[in-house]
Design an enzyme around this catalytic site. Structure first.
Site, mmCIF file in Angstrom:
data_model
loop_
_atom_site.group_PDB
_atom_site.id
_atom_site.type_symbol
_atom_site.label_atom_id
_atom_site.label_comp_id
_atom_site.label_asym_id
_atom_site.label_seq_id
_atom_site.Cartn_x
_atom_site.Cartn_y
_atom_site.Cartn_z
ATOM 1 N N LYS A 1 0.842 -1.194 0.000
ATOM 2 C CA LYS A 1 0.000 0.000 0.000
ATOM 3 C C LYS A 1 0.879 1.245 0.000
ATOM 4 O O LYS A 1 1.998 1.152 0.512
ATOM 5 C CB LYS A 1 -0.985 0.028 1.173
ATOM 6 C CG LYS A 1 -0.445 -0.260 2.566
ATOM 7 C CD LYS A 1 0.669 0.488 3.205
ATOM 8 C CE LYS A 1 0.842 1.925 3.270
ATOM 9 N NZ LYS A 1 2.097 2.365 3.955
ATOM 10 N N TYR B 1 -4.549 3.226 5.968
ATOM 11 C CA TYR B 1 -5.004 2.359 7.060
ATOM 12 C C TYR B 1 -6.258 2.905 7.738
ATOM 13 O O TYR B 1 -7.121 2.144 8.183
ATOM 14 C CB TYR B 1 -3.888 2.178 8.099
ATOM 15 C CG TYR B 1 -2.850 1.215 7.623
ATOM 16 C CD1 TYR B 1 -3.153 -0.137 7.503
ATOM 17 C CD2 TYR B 1 -1.592 1.650 7.264
ATOM 18 C CE1 TYR B 1 -2.208 -1.025 7.033
ATOM 19 C CE2 TYR B 1 -0.645 0.760 6.788
ATOM 20 C CZ TYR B 1 -0.967 -0.575 6.680
ATOM 21 O OH TYR B 1 -0.040 -1.464 6.210
HETATM 22 P P1 NAD Z 1 12.415 1.864 2.090
HETATM 23 O O1 NAD Z 1 12.885 3.209 1.681
HETATM 24 O O2 NAD Z 1 12.918 1.310 3.363
HETATM 25 O O3 NAD Z 1 12.717 0.803 0.948
HETATM 26 C C1 NAD Z 1 12.506 1.075 -0.415
HETATM 27 C C2 NAD Z 1 13.371 0.169 -1.245
HETATM 28 O O4 NAD Z 1 13.239 0.559 -2.617
HETATM 29 C C3 NAD Z 1 14.852 0.235 -0.893
HETATM 30 O O5 NAD Z 1 15.404 -1.042 -0.896
HETATM 31 C C4 NAD Z 1 15.439 1.061 -2.028
HETATM 32 O O6 NAD Z 1 16.790 0.697 -2.314
HETATM 33 C C5 NAD Z 1 14.537 0.670 -3.192
HETATM 34 N N1 NAD Z 1 14.500 1.691 -4.248
HETATM 35 C C6 NAD Z 1 14.562 1.423 -5.553
HETATM 36 N N2 NAD Z 1 14.499 2.540 -6.268
HETATM 37 C C7 NAD Z 1 14.425 3.546 -5.395
HETATM 38 C C8 NAD Z 1 14.366 4.959 -5.554
HETATM 39 N N3 NAD Z 1 14.336 5.549 -6.746
HETATM 40 N N4 NAD Z 1 14.300 5.699 -4.430
HETATM 41 C C9 NAD Z 1 14.291 5.132 -3.207
HETATM 42 N N5 NAD Z 1 14.345 3.789 -3.003
HETATM 43 C C10 NAD Z 1 14.424 3.010 -4.103
HETATM 44 O O7 NAD Z 1 10.818 1.936 2.099
HETATM 45 P P2 NAD Z 1 9.821 0.956 2.845
HETATM 46 O O8 NAD Z 1 9.442 1.565 4.146
HETATM 47 O O9 NAD Z 1 10.315 -0.419 2.838
HETATM 48 O O10 NAD Z 1 8.519 1.099 1.897
HETATM 49 C C11 NAD Z 1 8.403 0.369 0.695
HETATM 50 C C12 NAD Z 1 6.909 0.192 0.369
HETATM 51 O O11 NAD Z 1 6.304 -0.547 1.425
HETATM 52 C C13 NAD Z 1 6.138 1.503 0.273
HETATM 53 O O12 NAD Z 1 5.163 1.417 -0.731
HETATM 54 C C14 NAD Z 1 5.457 1.640 1.630
HETATM 55 O O13 NAD Z 1 4.249 2.360 1.587
HETATM 56 C C15 NAD Z 1 5.210 0.182 1.975
HETATM 57 N N6 NAD Z 1 5.174 -0.050 3.437
HETATM 58 C C16 NAD Z 1 4.148 -0.754 3.940
HETATM 59 C C17 NAD Z 1 4.078 -0.986 5.297
HETATM 60 C C18 NAD Z 1 2.934 -1.764 5.866
HETATM 61 O O14 NAD Z 1 2.764 -1.759 7.075
HETATM 62 N N7 NAD Z 1 2.175 -2.479 5.052
HETATM 63 C C19 NAD Z 1 5.063 -0.503 6.148
HETATM 64 C C20 NAD Z 1 6.121 0.196 5.601
HETATM 65 C C21 NAD Z 1 6.169 0.427 4.226
#
Ligand code: NAD
Length: 372
Positions: free
Chosen positions: A137, A225
């Site tokens: 999401k 959420y």
């Molecule tokens: P994050 O920044 O920790 O991870 C993002 C990943 O994408 C990294 O590994 C990064 O290297 C990669 N990436 C590739 N291209 C990129 C770019 N151009 N810029 C930045 N990063 C790039 O983020 P996250 O917190 O893991 O979030 C990822 C997804 O998961 C999002 O859509 C977020 O909304 C979702 N999320 C959901 C929950 C949940 O509870 N369901 C919790 C956190 C995040």
């Protein structure tokens, strides 16, 4: 999986009798589950960031899934993950060679965990590679992109799920029951809010603060959420919305996305849900006021553990690993080639994004916006 082991497997997971009694082994021809002598769904994680860590941890105790593949743009990180999770090198991809996953029989599903703006591209590429997909999401940047993603998955004959981790969580299943079965009568008012403070110290270069990558601020990240909980507790779809942006207290940090946003969803049965999502202060609560009582949670929408009570007592449910539960429930369905229930499928993400689009429009225009 051979004929006999699939029969045994279907029986073990409780889907056997209904399927088998209809027509022996009823598996449509477009079953893309390739793997498997041990009846587990082989999952590739696409994007190895913070949330991918939570999912990988959850997969370690999964009964029906295994972490089998990785997609990352950072070779050193991919190598470290491959070593830690014993993923063979032929199952590790980067963003350039990702499409070759089509010929990898050891991957059944791609879980897209990238910044929001990349969801659409990677869902479509995974679907065209004939892999089932889970996308985090918010499903995409807007409802139009969600429609396109759903269509491609349908055309390719693969299933698309949204990573709604609370749909199988016991406390949330209970508040859904309390609301939809009107245990305390008709719910009239909901408050569902989620926020945390990110700008102290905060990194203005983080993708969440860049509109092109995130699509927006806390509404995109956390507000989904709040919208979800109101929808599944009421079992209704909102018909209109009013919304207001909160004050921008740090113009350098909140240069591209809102610092906070409040909105009010109006439901056809007369209920109103009032919410705020914020990067400016902490809030994590849900309250439902009904004709004959109330129920509430706080913490409510984060990773928990959740605490709740009703007008007649405490809510006490076991604390589970939300990611393990979500993955197992989705895998149970995909492994038997059944259609995903609509509450977890792409259509659900589309409904949320229609509401998100309407909330932003209402906040920008100051008008009440009808939700189609
Ligand atoms: P994050 O920044 O920790 O991870 C993002 C990943 O994408 C990294 O590994 C990064 O290297 C990669 N990436 C590739 N291209 C990129 C770019 N151009 N810029 C930045 N990063 C790039 O983020 P996250 O917190 O893991 O979030 C990822 C997804 O998961 C999002 O859509 C977020 O909304 C979702 N999320 C959901 C929950 C949940 O509870 N369901 C919790 C956190 C995040």
């Amino acid at each position: 999986m051979n004929h006999v082991s699939r029969r045994k497997f279907l029986q073990n997971i409780g889907l056997g009798s209904s399927l088998l009694s209809v027509s022996g082994l009823t598996l449509p021809s477009n079953n893309f589950i390739n793997s498997n002598n041990d009846q587990k769904l082989n999952v590739a994680l696409c994007g190895l960031g913070r949330y991918a860590n939570a999912v990988a941890y959850g997969l370690e105790s999964s009964n029906y899934c295994r972490l089998s593949g990785l997609v990352s743009g950072t070779p050193t990180k991919a190598a470290e993950w491959a070593k830690n999770y014993r993923v063979p090198s032929q199952n590790v991809y980067n963003y350039q060679n990702f499409d070759k996953i089509i010929s990898n029989k050891d991957i059944d599903l791609v879980y897209v965990l990238l910044p929001n703006a990349m969801h659409k591209e990677y869902v479509i590429r995974a679907a065209k590679a004939k892999k089932h997909v889970i996308v985090e999401k918010p499903m995409a940047l807007n409802a139009k992109d969600c429609e396109e993603m759903i269509k491609v998955c349908e055309d390719e004959g693969v299933q698309l799920a949204v990573g709604y981790r609370l749909h199988y969580e016991p406390t949330h299943l209970e508040i859904k029951r309390l609301g939809q079965e009107k245990v305390f009568g008709q719910v009239r008012y909901i408050e569902a809010s989620l926020g945390y403070k990110t700008d102290a110290p905060g990194d203005p270069n983080e993708w969440r603060m860049k509109k092109a990558l995130s699509g927006g601020g806390p509404l995109m990240n956390l507000g989904v959420y709040c919208i979800q909980s109101a929808r599944y507790v009421l079992g209704e779809e909102p018909i209109s919305v009013t919304a207001q942006f909160g004050p921008n207290t740090n113009k350098a940090y909140f240069a591209e996305v809102e610092a906070s946003i409040s909105w009010q969803l109006y439901f056809p049965g007369g209920a109103v849900c009032s919410s705020v999502s914020s990067y400016n202060f902490a809030i994590d609560r849900f309250y439902a006021g009904a004709d004959k009582g109330f129920f509430e949670l706080s913490p409510a929408l984060s990773y928990g553990p959740f605490k709740g009570r009703t007008s007649t007592g405490e809510l006490n449910f076991p604390v589970i690993n939300q990611q393990t539960q979500q993955m197992d429930e989705i895998a149970r369905i995909l492994l038997t080639n059944q259609p995903l229930p609509t509450h977890i499928a792409g259509q659900e993400g589309l409904k949320d994004m229609r509401i998100v689009d309407a909330i932003y429009k209402a906040a920008k225009t100051g008008k009440k916006i009808l939700i189609r």
